[in-house]
Design a protein around this motif. Structure first.
Motif, PDB file in Angstrom:
ATOM      1  N   SER A   1       3.949  -4.123  11.272  1.00  0.00           N
ATOM      2  CA  SER A   1       2.461  -5.072  11.021  1.00  0.00           C
ATOM      3  C   SER A   1       2.516  -5.726   9.754  1.00  0.00           C
ATOM      4  O   SER A   1       1.464  -6.552   9.464  1.00  0.00           O
ATOM      5  CB  SER A   1       1.463  -3.893  11.113  1.00  0.00           C
ATOM      6  OG  SER A   1       1.329  -2.785  10.216  1.00  0.00           O
ATOM      7  N   SER A   2       3.289  -5.345   8.675  1.00  0.00           N
ATOM      8  CA  SER A   2       2.993  -5.800   7.345  1.00  0.00           C
ATOM      9  C   SER A   2       3.654  -7.217   7.576  1.00  0.00           C
ATOM     10  O   SER A   2       3.310  -7.914   6.623  1.00  0.00           O
ATOM     11  CB  SER A   2       3.896  -4.970   6.544  1.00  0.00           C
ATOM     12  OG  SER A   2       5.194  -5.008   6.667  1.00  0.00           O
TER      13      SER A   2
ATOM     14  N   ALA B   1       4.202   7.691   6.039  1.00  0.00           N
ATOM     15  CA  ALA B   1       4.231   6.434   6.740  1.00  0.00           C
ATOM     16  C   ALA B   1       2.543   6.008   6.370  1.00  0.00           C
ATOM     17  O   ALA B   1       2.099   4.988   6.657  1.00  0.00           O
ATOM     18  CB  ALA B   1       4.071   6.553   8.241  1.00  0.00           C
TER      19      ALA B   1
ATOM     20  N   TYR C   1       5.170   0.669  13.634  1.00  0.00           N
ATOM     21  CA  TYR C   1       4.009  -0.282  13.721  1.00  0.00           C
ATOM     22  C   TYR C   1       3.636  -0.475  12.277  1.00  0.00           C
ATOM     23  O   TYR C   1       3.420  -1.583  11.779  1.00  0.00           O
ATOM     24  CB  TYR C   1       2.776   0.425  14.462  1.00  0.00           C
ATOM     25  CG  TYR C   1       1.593  -0.479  14.325  1.00  0.00           C
ATOM     26  CD1 TYR C   1       1.296  -1.612  15.098  1.00  0.00           C
ATOM     27  CD2 TYR C   1       0.490  -0.157  13.408  1.00  0.00           C
ATOM     28  CE1 TYR C   1       0.255  -2.353  14.955  1.00  0.00           C
ATOM     29  CE2 TYR C   1      -0.733  -0.738  13.359  1.00  0.00           C
ATOM     30  CZ  TYR C   1      -0.868  -1.915  14.018  1.00  0.00           C
ATOM     31  OH  TYR C   1      -1.971  -2.654  13.770  1.00  0.00           O
ATOM     32  N   ASN C   2       3.409   0.281  11.384  1.00  0.00           N
ATOM     33  CA  ASN C   2       3.374   0.219   9.918  1.00  0.00           C
ATOM     34  C   ASN C   2       4.356  -0.674   9.294  1.00  0.00           C
ATOM     35  O   ASN C   2       3.990  -1.290   8.566  1.00  0.00           O
ATOM     36  CB  ASN C   2       3.418   1.710   9.252  1.00  0.00           C
ATOM     37  CG  ASN C   2       2.759   1.819   7.875  1.00  0.00           C
ATOM     38  OD1 ASN C   2       1.850   1.223   7.790  1.00  0.00           O
ATOM     39  ND2 ASN C   2       3.669   2.276   6.870  1.00  0.00           N
TER      40      ASN C   2
ATOM     41  N   LEU D   1       4.140   5.121  15.317  1.00  0.00           N
ATOM     42  CA  LEU D   1       3.399   4.732  14.041  1.00  0.00           C
ATOM     43  C   LEU D   1       3.923   3.985  12.861  1.00  0.00           C
ATOM     44  O   LEU D   1       3.513   3.175  12.553  1.00  0.00           O
ATOM     45  CB  LEU D   1       2.608   5.966  13.859  1.00  0.00           C
ATOM     46  CG  LEU D   1       1.739   6.814  14.703  1.00  0.00           C
ATOM     47  CD1 LEU D   1       0.886   7.650  14.144  1.00  0.00           C
ATOM     48  CD2 LEU D   1       0.767   5.572  15.322  1.00  0.00           C
ATOM     49  N   ILE D   2       5.349   4.712  12.706  1.00  0.00           N
ATOM     50  CA  ILE D   2       5.968   4.219  11.558  1.00  0.00           C
ATOM     51  C   ILE D   2       6.720   2.998  11.956  1.00  0.00           C
ATOM     52  O   ILE D   2       6.506   2.054  10.966  1.00  0.00           O
ATOM     53  CB  ILE D   2       7.193   5.186  11.442  1.00  0.00           C
ATOM     54  CG1 ILE D   2       6.885   6.486  10.713  1.00  0.00           C
ATOM     55  CG2 ILE D   2       8.181   4.579  10.391  1.00  0.00           C
ATOM     56  CD1 ILE D   2       7.786   7.555  10.673  1.00  0.00           C
TER      57      ILE D   2
END
Length: 281
Positions: A32-33, A281, A28-29, A25-26
């Motif tokens: 993705s930016s 996150a 991806y976070n 998740l982190i």
């Protein structure tokens, strides 16, 4: 089934697996930016959780297999010394978990497969010999703990790994500190087994100071993910709680010489550190 879950240390497996999930998740976070079209597969994310759970459980089971004599002294209620599971059954069960976890990792991608295979080799070496060598055993566990975040990031390839290097380092430093404290706690059983852990080699007092140094390094480095804009300001509030637990743990081992209590406090500190990664996150 209960005995095999105890052999795996299912609670620790779940915590490690959750760390891998958070790593996904982190990463991806962060990525993705810069890449708004980056996709996150629920199937791959679920596999990451399962793989870390299985491989961690395999390592824990194999560790008990090789530590039968130590556990007869330090932890006689564990599944193998208590007779709940035979040595042969524990070995075969652990190998099955390793094989399943590695196979699933290659289903995600080749990078995840390589990391799972490499970590499995480290776990086997640790259980067989590294655990009984000064500091290298502690460093191995530190790497393996921190690498759960890297493994989660590996879902996105090398860019995912690079995004989580700081979290990997923080987790590694904190884990090394706790592992040294655990060796201080287990010094009597380790001596009887002929192990050459750091406290046995240089003494419990010096080993405690080394553990404190790694703990302080983790505390001092804890603001870095925020300063690098990897995690938000909520992270700082929760990681401050983790840092307080680290301070108390260091006090317990240095001031009170209570390794057992210090080890538990380090575990709480690492739990709050994991929570801080989540909220940040």
């Amino acid at each position: 089934m209960k005995a095999y879950l105890e052999l795996m240390r299912a609670g620790n497996c779940a915590m490690a697996a959750f760390a891998g999930f958070i790593g996904v998740l982190i990463a991806y976070n962060i990525l993705s930016s810069a890449s708004p079209y980056l996709s996150l597969s629920l199937f791959d994310t679920s596999l990451i959780f399962a793989i870390v759970f299985l491989v961690t459980g395999a390592g824990n089971g194999l560790n008990d297999y090789f530590d039968i004599e130590i556990d007869k002294v330090n932890k006689p209620s564990r599944p193998i010394p208590s007779g709940k599971i035979s040595l042969k059954s524990a070995l075969y069960f652990s190998l099955l978990l390793f094989i399943t976890g590695i196979a699933l990792a290659f289903l995600v991608n080749s990078l995840c497969g390589i990391i799972a295979l490499f970590n499995s080799i480290i776990l086997i070496l640790y259980a067989q010999s590294l655990k009984r060598t000064p500091f290298f055993g502690n460093a191995s566990v530190g790497y393996l703990t921190g690498s759960t975040f890297l493994f989660g990031g590996a879902v996105f390839g090398m860019s995912g790994l690079q995004a989580l290097v700081v979290l990997f380092l923080l987790a590694t430093l904190a884990t090394i500190a706790r592992e040294i404290v655990k060796d201080v706690e287990d010094i009597e059983g380790d001596k009887k087994d002929g192990a050459r852990t750091l406290p046995i080699l240089i003494g419990a007092k010096k080993a405690s100071y080394i553990a404190a140094v790694f703990g302080f390094m983790a505390m001092l480095a804890s603001p870095v993910p925020y300063l690098q804009s990897i995690l938000n300001e909520k992270y700082l509030f929760v990681v401050a709680i983790a840092d307080i637990f680290f301070l108390i743990a260091v006090y317990q081992i240095l001031g009170k010489k209570d390794a057992a209590h210090s080890s538990k406090l380090f575990k709480f500190a690492m739990l709050f550190a994991l929570i801080s990664f989540i909220v940040g996150a």
